[in-house]
Each structure stands twice: as C-alpha cells, then as structure tokens.
Design an enzyme around this catalytic site. Structure first.
Site, mmCIF file in Angstrom:
data_model
loop_
_atom_site.group_PDB
_atom_site.id
_atom_site.type_symbol
_atom_site.label_atom_id
_atom_site.label_comp_id
_atom_site.label_asym_id
_atom_site.label_seq_id
_atom_site.Cartn_x
_atom_site.Cartn_y
_atom_site.Cartn_z
ATOM 1 C CE LYS A 299 -3.853 1.409 2.230
ATOM 2 N NZ LYS A 299 -5.009 2.035 0.941
HETATM 3 N N1 PMP Z 1 -7.394 -1.299 -3.614
HETATM 4 C C1 PMP Z 1 -7.164 -0.597 -3.539
HETATM 5 C C2 PMP Z 1 -6.205 0.049 -3.965
HETATM 6 C C3 PMP Z 1 -6.783 0.518 -2.427
HETATM 7 O O1 PMP Z 1 -5.895 1.208 -1.405
HETATM 8 C C4 PMP Z 1 -8.026 -0.502 -1.530
HETATM 9 C C5 PMP Z 1 -8.273 0.447 0.379
HETATM 10 N N2 PMP Z 1 -7.087 -0.194 0.582
HETATM 11 C C6 PMP Z 1 -8.333 -1.675 -1.524
HETATM 12 C C7 PMP Z 1 -8.262 -2.450 -3.001
HETATM 13 C C8 PMP Z 1 -8.864 -2.490 -0.223
HETATM 14 O O2 PMP Z 1 -8.448 -3.187 1.240
HETATM 15 P P1 PMP Z 1 -9.580 -3.144 2.227
HETATM 16 O O3 PMP Z 1 -10.048 -3.717 2.204
HETATM 17 O O4 PMP Z 1 -7.795 -4.024 3.388
HETATM 18 O O5 PMP Z 1 -8.908 -1.666 3.086
#
Ligand code: PMP
Length: 310
Positions: A160
């Site tokens: 991330k």
């Molecule tokens: N894809 C991206 C690009 C994101 O930024 C997020 C948000 N964190 C997600 C998917 C979903 O991830 P999560 O469910 O862990 O928040």
C-alpha cells in the site's frame, strides 16, 4: 476534515496542529511511503478497531517491499493505535478512520533513499461513508478508467504504497469529471483489476466472483466479505472478470476499509442488474455491519477481529 486532539509520531503523542513536516522531506519529492487505512467502529461495548492486527501486518509487509526500515514491531504498532484512540476518545462520537503512514523525512536529497530518516505517524479522525450515504444505500456510478492499473513490472501492488495512488488519483479524477462516483481500473491485459481504492465483486447466478490479486492490493475487506459470503452459503470464485461480464452481472459491489461494501448501480452507463443495491449485496452489507458492530463476537471464526478501546 474533522480534527482530533492528538497524532502519534515516532512514539509520542503530539498536538494535531504540530504534526507537520519539512518541505524538503524525502517522500514529498520522490513519493516513497507506506500507509494503511483502518477503521474503528462504535459498538455497544464501546469503540473497537476492526482487524487491527491484519492492517499493522500489511503495513509492515508494505515497508518491506518498499525498503522502508520501520523501527516498530507489529505489537508496538498495535499498541500505538490503541494509545492514540484512547487519547482522542473524547473527540469521537461516530466511526473513526485511522491512517498510519511510514515516510521519509528531512535531511537527504537525491533519489537514493536509504539514508533518509524514517518517520512513523498514526492519525485518527471521525469519517463517515467514503462514497457517500446515498452510495452505500442506493449504489454508485462507476467509469472504466482510460488508465491501466499500475503495471506489475514497474510497481508493486501488494504494497500500500503512496506512489501507487498517483494511478488511482488520475483514474478517480477522470471518473468524477465524467459525472461518475468511482473509477474501475483494468489491468494491462484488459481484465478487471480493482477500483481506485476498492476491490470489486460481481454476482452471477447467485455466485460471487472477485478477481485474484495479480494487480491488486491484498484487501482485508475482500477477505472478510468472502468469509461472510460463505456463512450465507454462497459460492465464491476468485477468477478473472472481463469488462463485458461486469456489464451483464446480476449485481456488483466494491469493498474496502473506507468504502465498506458499496453497491455499484451503473458501469460505463450500463445499468447493473436492477440498478440499485442487489439482494445479495444488501445481505452482505447487513452481515458486515453486524460483524463490525460487535454482533458476531460469539462466533469463534471472528474472534479477535475487534480490538476494544473503551
Ligand atoms: N485496493 C486499493 C487500491 C485500495 O486502496 C484499497 C483500500 N485499502 C483496497 C483495494 C481495499 O483494501 P482493504 O479492504 O484492505 O481496505
């Protein structure tokens, strides 16, 4: 945004307004930082962070991928989240969004980052529905982006990484400029990847389908949704989806920490299903709501999903 009293920085709580950084901070120029988006929910037993351990673990994995030497352990990061939320508790009357960030501070210029100081902050503030209350209830309009998802030969989608979000930001800008609410990014092959900050699911013949993680973040909400779907007796397939398959889906929805479970009512001006929140989407939303608000505490499958602050 709604400010709170404190921000956690490098092991200390400091006043929100003092949490500033120098204009020559390395990350500001070259874009290397790892972050998380985590939520805390109001439950009958008080404020609780949802899947704190998984978010902290992903933050450390992102740091490893990005060669950022985060000086904190998993346990230290978890404790820091709890300390911050306790300190700000009086500021919160609704659900809270938490943003940890590991970035490179001031002192070194030039692309080489390894000697730049690593700074760690955690901020938390009250934040409602990311894609709007109407979106959560009635669905959103989505536009396939003209930008492909970050190519895996040049960037690393399992992290991330702040830098990955330039791609998301341009896609989101384009979607909003076209009168839509969110962007959908295809991968380099043209297969459905994810939203600018969400994973995607479709429903066909009562089966849930979600793409694998080749080009996408390993999403915590996606994993949670898959478990909830299994509880409802639904079959879940992790396989590639094409754009035209999405157009003819019975239902579609986005999942993410910020977006939670948000129905998709339109993609590229094609109506999806009946054009609102579908029945399976609504059932999963209800399950998700029960889980984050503490109603599944007795279920051993979900033990430890909530870290109580109060
Ligand atoms: N894809 C991206 C690009 C994101 O930024 C997020 C948000 N964190 C997600 C998917 C979903 O991830 P999560 O469910 O862990 O928040």
């Amino acid at each position: 945004m709604k400010e709170s009293s404190y921000i956690w920085k490098n092991g200390e709580l400091i006043a929100w307004k003092d949490a500033t950084t120098h204009v020559l901070s390395h990350t500001l120029h070259y874009g290397n930082a790892a972050f998380e988006g985590t939520r805390a929910y109001m439950t009958p037993k008080g404020l609780a962070i949802f899947r704190l351990r998984e978010h902290c673990a992903r933050l450390l994995r992102s740091c490893k991928i990005l060669r950022l030497a985060c000086p904190y352990t998993l346990e230290e990061l978890e404790s820091a989240h709890i300390e911050l939320l306790k300190a700000n508790r009086a500021d919160f009357s609704g659900n809270v969004y938490i943003r940890p960030l590991v970035y490179l501070g001031y002192g070194v210029m030039g692309v080489a980052h390894i000697n730049a100081p690593v700074e760690t902050i955690i901020a938390a503030w009250e934040w409602g529905a990311y894609l709007g209350e109407d979106g959560i209830n009635n669905g959103i309009k989505v536009k396939t982006s003209s930008f492909a998802r970050n190519p895996i030969r040049s960037t690393m989608g399992k992290a991330k990484a702040a830098a990955n979000y330039l791609n998301s930001q341009m896609a989101k800008y384009e979607a909003l400029a076209c009168g839509c609410d969110e962007a959908l990014l295809l991968d380099e092959q043209g297969l459905v990847a994810e939203g600018s900050g969400e994973c995607i699911f479709i429903v066909r013949d009562n089966k849930l389908i979600t793409p694998p993680h080749d080009y996408t973040l390993e999403s915590i909400t996606q994993a949670t949704t898959i478990e909830l779907a299994k509880d409802l007796g639904l079959e879940v397939l992790e396989r590639h989806i094409t754009r035209d398959e999405l157009y003819v889906a019975d239902e579609a929805f986005f999942t993410g920490t910020a977006a939670e479970i948000t129905p998709i009512r339109e993609v590229d001006f094609y109506t999806i299903g009946s054009g609102g929140a579908g029945e399976i989407t609504k059932a999963l939303q209800a399950q998700f709501h029960d889980l984050v608000s503490g109603k599944k505490e007795q279920n051993p499958k979900y033990a430890g999903f909530l870290t109580f602050i109060d």
